[in-house]
Write an enzyme that holds these catalytic residues in place. Structure first.
Site, PDB file in Angstrom:
ATOM      1  N   GLY A 175       1.040  -0.538   0.127  1.00 22.20           N
ATOM      2  CA  GLY A 175      -0.007   0.372   0.072  1.00 22.20           C
ATOM      3  C   GLY A 175       0.914   1.292   0.078  1.00 22.20           C
ATOM      4  N   GLN A 207       3.594  10.100   1.250  1.00 18.58           N
ATOM      5  CA  GLN A 207       4.006   9.559   1.316  1.00 18.58           C
ATOM      6  C   GLN A 207       5.594   9.667   0.564  1.00 18.58           C
ATOM      7  OE1 GLN A 207       2.295   5.163   2.232  1.00 18.58           O
ATOM      8  NE2 GLN A 207       3.903   5.163   3.376  1.00 18.58           N
ATOM      9  N   CYS A 212       5.555  -0.221   7.513  1.00 20.38           N
ATOM     10  CA  CYS A 212       5.469   1.467   6.828  1.00 20.38           C
ATOM     11  C   CYS A 212       6.534   1.908   5.798  1.00 20.38           C
ATOM     12  CB  CYS A 212       5.221   2.626   7.938  1.00 20.38           C
ATOM     13  SG  CYS A 212       5.295   4.415   7.175  1.00 20.38           S
ATOM     14  N   LEU A 213       6.734   2.037   4.239  1.00 26.48           N
ATOM     15  CA  LEU A 213       7.639   2.470   3.819  1.00 26.48           C
ATOM     16  C   LEU A 213       8.265   3.848   4.591  1.00 26.48           C
ATOM     17  CD1 LEU A 213       5.664   1.599   0.129  1.00 26.48           C
ATOM     18  CD2 LEU A 213       7.821   0.033   1.092  1.00 26.48           C
ATOM     19  N   HIS A 245      -4.696   1.710   7.837  1.00 28.53           N
ATOM     20  CA  HIS A 245      -3.339   1.897   7.797  1.00 28.53           C
ATOM     21  C   HIS A 245      -3.131   3.479   6.526  1.00 28.53           C
ATOM     22  CE1 HIS A 245       1.417   1.198   8.156  1.00 28.53           C
ATOM     23  NE2 HIS A 245       1.331   2.467   6.830  1.00 28.53           N
ATOM     24  N   GLU A 246      -3.558   3.412   5.214  1.00 26.12           N
ATOM     25  CA  GLU A 246      -3.573   4.100   4.187  1.00 26.12           C
ATOM     26  C   GLU A 246      -4.101   5.425   4.968  1.00 26.12           C
ATOM     27  OE1 GLU A 246      -0.684   3.814   2.806  1.00 26.12           O
ATOM     28  OE2 GLU A 246       0.108   2.007   2.930  1.00 26.12           O
ATOM     29  N   HIS A 248      -2.543   7.625   6.894  1.00 27.96           N
ATOM     30  CA  HIS A 248      -1.756   7.934   6.392  1.00 27.96           C
ATOM     31  C   HIS A 248      -2.331   9.700   5.725  1.00 27.96           C
ATOM     32  CE1 HIS A 248       2.423   6.672   6.768  1.00 27.96           C
ATOM     33  NE2 HIS A 248       1.557   5.689   5.646  1.00 27.96           N
TER      34      HIS A 248
HETATM   35 NI    NI Z   1       2.354   3.239   5.854  1.00 23.44          NI
END
Ligand code: NI
Length: 174
Positions: free
Chosen positions: A46, A51, A94-95, A136-137, A140
């Site tokens: 995701g 991000q 998380c990226l 989660h997204e 963000h």
């Molecule tokens: Ni994340």
């Protein structure tokens, strides 16, 4: 299409609230393609526009496994309308927070409303991994990260020293 740089903590942009998308034009479509390319390149499941430093309420997800056909999903202005009482726990990465995995409990099932690429209003019932990933997204888009589920002390330690953690079969990167 192009691969974008993913911003990481402690970049303050990650704490900002993303703006709703009013019109889906060439830029938004290109952004979605770039998000997919960037997400696949980073082996994530995701990725939210914030991000890559763009504060628009857009996110992409693909929870298909390696040997399955790709299942790219994109969500514009997503909002969660309903959640189950039943919860599930995944060890989430998380990226934007390298090498950090945190166990987080979230509703197992959620119903999301969003706009698709053609500007059409849609809804989807999500379960399990997809439900967790979507929540989660959407966090963000509201400037919330997985480390915000922790105490300030633990959060500060993680931000200072990006920790390595053990292997886990339910570990996901979103
Ligand atoms: Ni994340």
């Amino acid at each position: 299409m192009s691969i974008k740089d993913i911003i990481t903590v402690p970049d303050e942009t990650l704490k900002k609230i993303s703006e709703p998308v009013e019109k889906i034009g060439v830029n938004e479509k290109k952004l979605i393609n770039d998000l997919f390319e960037t997400m696949y390149n980073s082996k994530g499941i995701g990725l939210a526009a914030v991000q890559v430093g763009i504060l628009k309420r857009i996110l992409v997800i693909d929870v298909s496994s390696k040997d399955e056909k790709k299942q790219p999903l994109s969500f514009i202005n997503p909002s969660i309308k309903k959640v189950s009482n039943e919860m599930s726990i995944y060890e989430e990465g998380c990226l934007s927070i390298p090498e950090t995995f945190i166990e987080i409990e979230r509703p197992k099932i959620c119903e999301v409303e969003y706009i698709d690429l053609n500007g059409k209003k849609r809804s989807m019932k999500c379960d399990g991994l997809l439900s967790t990933c979507l929540q989660h997204e959407i966090n963000h888009l509201d400037g919330k990260l997985i480390i915000d589920h922790l105490s300030k002390l633990k959060r500060d330690i993680i931000i200072k020293k990006i920790s390595k953690s053990k292997k886990n079969p339910d570990r996901i990167l979103v």
